[in-house]
Design a protein around this motif. Structure first.
Motif, PDB file in Angstrom:
ATOM      1  N   TYR A  49       0.832  -1.204   0.000  1.00  0.00           N
ATOM      2  CA  TYR A  49       0.000   0.000   0.000  1.00  0.00           C
ATOM      3  C   TYR A  49       0.869   1.258   0.000  1.00  0.00           C
ATOM      4  O   TYR A  49       0.602   2.202  -0.738  1.00  0.00           O
ATOM      5  CB  TYR A  49      -0.932   0.002   1.218  1.00  0.00           C
ATOM      6  N   ARG A  50       1.904   1.278   0.830  1.00  0.00           N
ATOM      7  CA  ARG A  50       2.770   2.462   0.897  1.00  0.00           C
ATOM      8  C   ARG A  50       3.541   2.675  -0.404  1.00  0.00           C
ATOM      9  O   ARG A  50       3.709   3.806  -0.850  1.00  0.00           O
ATOM     10  CB  ARG A  50       3.737   2.332   2.069  1.00  0.00           C
ATOM     11  N   ILE A  52       2.657   1.647  -3.478  1.00  0.00           N
ATOM     12  CA  ILE A  52       1.730   2.049  -4.528  1.00  0.00           C
ATOM     13  C   ILE A  52       1.287   3.494  -4.329  1.00  0.00           C
ATOM     14  O   ILE A  52       1.207   4.264  -5.293  1.00  0.00           O
ATOM     15  CB  ILE A  52       0.535   1.090  -4.587  1.00  0.00           C
ATOM     16  N   SER A  53       1.019   3.885  -3.097  1.00  0.00           N
ATOM     17  CA  SER A  53       0.606   5.270  -2.862  1.00  0.00           C
ATOM     18  C   SER A  53       1.749   6.236  -3.149  1.00  0.00           C
ATOM     19  O   SER A  53       1.520   7.368  -3.574  1.00  0.00           O
ATOM     20  CB  SER A  53       0.096   5.451  -1.438  1.00  0.00           C
ATOM     21  N   TYR A  55       3.970   5.866  -5.598  1.00  0.00           N
ATOM     22  CA  TYR A  55       4.027   6.050  -7.047  1.00  0.00           C
ATOM     23  C   TYR A  55       2.786   6.744  -7.586  1.00  0.00           C
ATOM     24  O   TYR A  55       2.856   7.386  -8.631  1.00  0.00           O
ATOM     25  CB  TYR A  55       4.263   4.720  -7.754  1.00  0.00           C
ATOM     26  N   ASN A  56       1.660   6.634  -6.918  1.00  0.00           N
ATOM     27  CA  ASN A  56       0.458   7.359  -7.362  1.00  0.00           C
ATOM     28  C   ASN A  56       0.599   8.851  -7.100  1.00  0.00           C
ATOM     29  O   ASN A  56       0.086   9.656  -7.882  1.00  0.00           O
ATOM     30  CB  ASN A  56      -0.786   6.833  -6.668  1.00  0.00           C
ATOM     31  N   LYS A  57       1.260   9.250  -6.039  1.00  0.00           N
ATOM     32  CA  LYS A  57       1.480  10.667  -5.753  1.00  0.00           C
ATOM     33  C   LYS A  57       2.487  11.285  -6.711  1.00  0.00           C
ATOM     34  O   LYS A  57       2.467  12.468  -6.950  1.00  0.00           O
ATOM     35  CB  LYS A  57       1.979  10.851  -4.324  1.00  0.00           C
ATOM     36  N   ARG A  58       3.374  10.452  -7.229  1.00  0.00           N
ATOM     37  CA  ARG A  58       4.414  10.938  -8.127  1.00  0.00           C
ATOM     38  C   ARG A  58       3.873  11.357  -9.478  1.00  0.00           C
ATOM     39  O   ARG A  58       4.408  12.244 -10.125  1.00  0.00           O
ATOM     40  CB  ARG A  58       5.448   9.835  -8.326  1.00  0.00           C
ATOM     41  N   THR A  59       2.816  10.724  -9.945  1.00  0.00           N
ATOM     42  CA  THR A  59       2.313  11.025 -11.283  1.00  0.00           C
ATOM     43  C   THR A  59       1.296  12.117 -11.264  1.00  0.00           C
ATOM     44  O   THR A  59       0.758  12.519 -10.307  1.00  0.00           O
ATOM     45  CB  THR A  59       1.690   9.773 -11.915  1.00  0.00           C
TER      46      THR A  59
END
Length: 59
Positions: A49-50, A52-53, A55-59
């Protein structure tokens, strides 16, 4: 989460995976290792979870 915080998360993922793997292999000999396997699996979910979150904040 900063960029240098991804490496402890990956390291935690690897450690939790090894705990889970080891407990599944040796749980027939030591039944208490089932609890370690549950903890390792929960740790896997937490670190996935950490990561993935992150890499989601990066885009």
């Amino acid at each position: 989460m900063k960029k240098n915080n991804i490496f402890p998360n990956v390291l935690g993922f690897i450690v939790c995976f090894l705990v889970f793997l080891g407990s599944m292999i040796f749980s027939a000999m030591y039944p208490l290792l089932i609890l370690a396997g549950i903890a390792g699996f929960a740790g896997l979910a937490f670190f996935v979870y950490r990561i993935i979150s992150f890499y989601n904040k990066r885009t």
